[in-house]
Design a protein around this motif. Structure first.
Motif, short mmCIF file in Angstrom:
data_model
loop_
_atom_site.label_atom_id
_atom_site.label_comp_id
_atom_site.label_asym_id
_atom_site.label_seq_id
_atom_site.Cartn_x
_atom_site.Cartn_y
_atom_site.Cartn_z
N GLN A 1 -63.08 -68.87 -8.77
CA GLN A 1 -61.75 -68.28 -8.87
C GLN A 1 -60.86 -69.14 -9.75
OE1 GLN A 1 -59.97 -66.90 -5.24
NE2 GLN A 1 -57.89 -66.99 -6.07
N ARG A 2 -60.17 -68.51 -10.69
CA ARG A 2 -59.27 -69.23 -11.59
C ARG A 2 -57.84 -69.10 -11.07
NH1 ARG A 2 -61.58 -66.63 -17.19
NH2 ARG A 2 -63.80 -66.72 -16.61
N ILE A 3 -57.16 -70.24 -11.05
CA ILE A 3 -55.83 -70.26 -10.43
C ILE A 3 -54.76 -70.64 -11.47
CG2 ILE A 3 -56.44 -70.53 -8.02
CD1 ILE A 3 -55.96 -73.48 -10.42
N GLY A 4 -54.85 -70.02 -12.65
CA GLY A 4 -53.86 -70.26 -13.70
C GLY A 4 -54.30 -71.31 -14.68
N GLY A 5 -53.35 -71.74 -15.53
CA GLY A 5 -53.63 -72.78 -16.51
C GLY A 5 -53.15 -74.13 -16.01
N THR A 6 -53.51 -75.18 -16.71
CA THR A 6 -53.15 -76.52 -16.26
C THR A 6 -51.64 -76.71 -16.17
OG1 THR A 6 -53.36 -77.26 -18.56
CG2 THR A 6 -55.25 -77.61 -17.13
N LYS A 7 -50.90 -76.08 -17.07
CA LYS A 7 -49.43 -76.21 -17.08
C LYS A 7 -48.73 -75.07 -16.36
CE LYS A 7 -49.34 -79.84 -19.93
NZ LYS A 7 -48.94 -81.19 -19.45
N GLN A 8 -49.48 -74.05 -16.01
CA GLN A 8 -48.90 -72.88 -15.34
C GLN A 8 -49.80 -72.48 -14.19
OE1 GLN A 8 -48.58 -70.31 -18.85
NE2 GLN A 8 -46.37 -70.56 -18.81
N LEU A 9 -49.80 -73.31 -13.17
CA LEU A 9 -50.64 -73.05 -12.00
C LEU A 9 -50.08 -71.88 -11.19
CD1 LEU A 9 -51.21 -76.74 -10.86
CD2 LEU A 9 -52.80 -75.29 -12.15
N HIS A 10 -50.98 -71.10 -10.62
CA HIS A 10 -50.58 -70.03 -9.71
C HIS A 10 -50.54 -70.64 -8.30
CE1 HIS A 10 -52.40 -66.97 -12.77
NE2 HIS A 10 -51.28 -67.52 -13.20
N LEU A 11 -49.40 -71.16 -7.95
CA LEU A 11 -49.28 -72.00 -6.76
C LEU A 11 -49.62 -71.27 -5.46
CD1 LEU A 11 -46.03 -73.88 -7.84
CD2 LEU A 11 -48.39 -74.72 -7.95
N GLU A 12 -49.16 -70.05 -5.33
CA GLU A 12 -49.43 -69.33 -4.09
C GLU A 12 -50.91 -68.97 -3.97
OE1 GLU A 12 -47.22 -69.36 -1.78
OE2 GLU A 12 -45.93 -70.38 -3.24
N GLU A 13 -51.56 -68.72 -5.10
CA GLU A 13 -53.00 -68.46 -5.07
C GLU A 13 -53.76 -69.71 -4.62
OE1 GLU A 13 -54.56 -66.81 -8.67
OE2 GLU A 13 -52.99 -65.27 -8.80
N ILE A 14 -53.28 -70.86 -5.08
CA ILE A 14 -53.90 -72.12 -4.67
C ILE A 14 -53.78 -72.29 -3.16
CG2 ILE A 14 -53.67 -74.63 -4.78
CD1 ILE A 14 -52.95 -74.32 -7.73
N LEU A 15 -52.59 -72.08 -2.62
CA LEU A 15 -52.39 -72.25 -1.19
C LEU A 15 -53.18 -71.23 -0.38
CD1 LEU A 15 -48.55 -73.01 -1.08
CD2 LEU A 15 -50.46 -74.63 -1.06
N GLU B 1 -51.76 -83.79 -17.55
CA GLU B 1 -52.20 -82.43 -17.84
C GLU B 1 -51.52 -81.38 -16.97
OE1 GLU B 1 -56.19 -81.56 -18.92
OE2 GLU B 1 -56.72 -83.69 -19.03
N ASN B 2 -50.98 -81.79 -15.83
CA ASN B 2 -50.27 -80.85 -14.96
C ASN B 2 -48.79 -81.16 -14.95
OD1 ASN B 2 -53.08 -81.59 -13.04
ND2 ASN B 2 -52.85 -79.61 -14.03
N THR B 3 -47.97 -80.17 -14.61
CA THR B 3 -46.53 -80.40 -14.59
C THR B 3 -46.12 -81.08 -13.29
OG1 THR B 3 -45.97 -78.28 -13.58
CG2 THR B 3 -46.19 -78.32 -15.98
#
Length: 268
Positions: free
Chosen positions: A59-73, A86-88
Motif C-alpha cells: 500500500q502506498r501512503i503518498g509521497g515523501t513530502k506529501q504523506l497521506h497521514l490518515e491512511e498511515i494511521l 526527506e520528510n516534512t
C-alpha cells in the motif's frame, strides 16, 4: 517494548520486534527488504521503487513530502521509519504524537552505516544489518584507495531544472562527491540545494557537470542546454540513486562510482 534512540537523539519506545512497519523513505524501504522483512512492512511511499514487487504490491501512503497521514494511521503501524531531510517536519511531528516514529539524519557515510545497524536492531535483523554494513564499508574503503589522491575536478551536481538547483555543501551527495569520487563541489559554500543561474555557473569555473536522474529526470536533451551555458564543461548523466540513497543500495553504489571515476579521470 524497547526504547531506542533515533538519529535526532530522541528516545522512541517501539514494540520488539515491530510487526506493522511503514517506511516513508525510499532508500530505507529497500533496506527493510534487504534485511529480510516482508509481511512486516505494511506501507511505503509512491517513490519507494525498490524492490519492484513491493512497489507493485504494498500500500502506498503518498509521497515523501506529501504523506497521506490518515491512511498511515489507519494501517495502525507500530513503527514509522522516516528521515529528517526527506520528510516534512510537520508531517513527522503529527505522526510522532500518535505512533512510534524513528527518524534518521544522514550527512556522512558514518551516519548511513549507523542507521543500517540501528534499523537492523529495531527490526530484529541485527546480524543481517551487520553484514550489509560491513560489505558497504569494505567496498567504499576499496574505492577510496583509488580515488583519494586524484586531482579534484571542479564539479556541479544538478538535481533540478527550472529553476536550476544543485547540491550544496551540507548534503550526503556532497559527501559522496568529495570524499569518494575525487571531485570538488564548486557550490560547497552553499547550504542544502541552492538555485543557480548562468552567471554563477560561469564564475564557478566548473570542469564537470553531473545531471542526476532524480529528483528531476535529466535526459540527453538537457546536456545540450547546459553546454550553451557552460561551454567547455564536461556534462554527464548520472544515476542519482548511487549518490543519494543511503541504505543498502550503497553496496551497489561503490562499484558504480568506481566506474564513473575511471570515466572522469580517463583511467583504464
Amino acid at each position: 517494548m524497547k526504547t531506542y534512540t533515533d538519529q535526532l537523539g530522541r528516545e522512541v519506545v517501539i514494540p520488539f520486534p515491530p510487526r506493522r512497519i511503514i517506511s516513508v523513505v525510499p532508500s530505507q524501504t529497500e533496506l527493510l527488504y534487504d534485511l529480510g522483512l516482508d509481511e512486516e512492512v505494511v506501507g511505503i511511499t509512491k517513490f519507494c521503487v525498490h524492490p519492484e514487487q513491493w512497489f507493485r504490491q504494498k500500500q502506498r501512503i503518498g509521497g515523501t513530502k506529501q504523506l497521506h497521514l490518515e491512511e498511515i494511521l489507519a494501517l495502525q503501524p507500530d513503527l514509522v521509519i522516516a528521515n529528517k531531510e526527506e520528510n516534512t517536519a510537520a508531517d513527522i511531528r503529527y505522526l510522532m504524537e500518535r505512533v512510534p516514529v524513528w527518524v534518521s539524519d544522514i550527512q556522512m557515510m558514518e551516519d548511513a552505516v549507523e542507521m543500517i545497524i540501528k534499523v537492523g536492531e529495531i527490526t530484529g535483523r541485527h546480524e543481517q544489518a551487520l553484514q550489509i554494513s560491513k560489505d558497504i564499508s569494505i567496498r567504499f574503503s576499496d574505492l577510496l584507495k583509488n580515488t583519494a589522491h586524484s586531482k579534484k575536478l571542479r564539479t556541479a551536481y544538478f538535481i533540478w531544472r527550472d529553476p536550476w538547483m544543485v547540491a550544496g555543501g551540507d548534503t550526503f551527495i556532497h559527501h559522496i562527491m568529495t570524499e569518494y569520487c575525487g571531485l570538488e563541489n564548486v557550490f560547497a559554500g552553499n547550504p542544502r540545494y541552492p538555485e543557480v543561474d548562468a552567471g554563477s555557473l560561469l564564475s564557478s569555473g566548473c570542469q564537470v557537470i553531473l545531471l542526476s536522474s532524480e529528483p528531476y529526470p535529466f535526459k540527453e536533451k538537457h546536456i545540450a542546454e547546459l553546454a550553451e551555458l557552460v561551454p567547455g564543461a564536461r556534462i554527464m548523466l548520472v544515476d542519482g540513486e548511487m549518490f543519494s540513497w543511503y541504505g543498502s543500495r550503497l553496496g551497489k553504489a561503490a562499484g558504480y562510482l568506481q566506474e564513473l571515476w575511471k570515466l572522469l579521470y580517463n583511467c583504464q
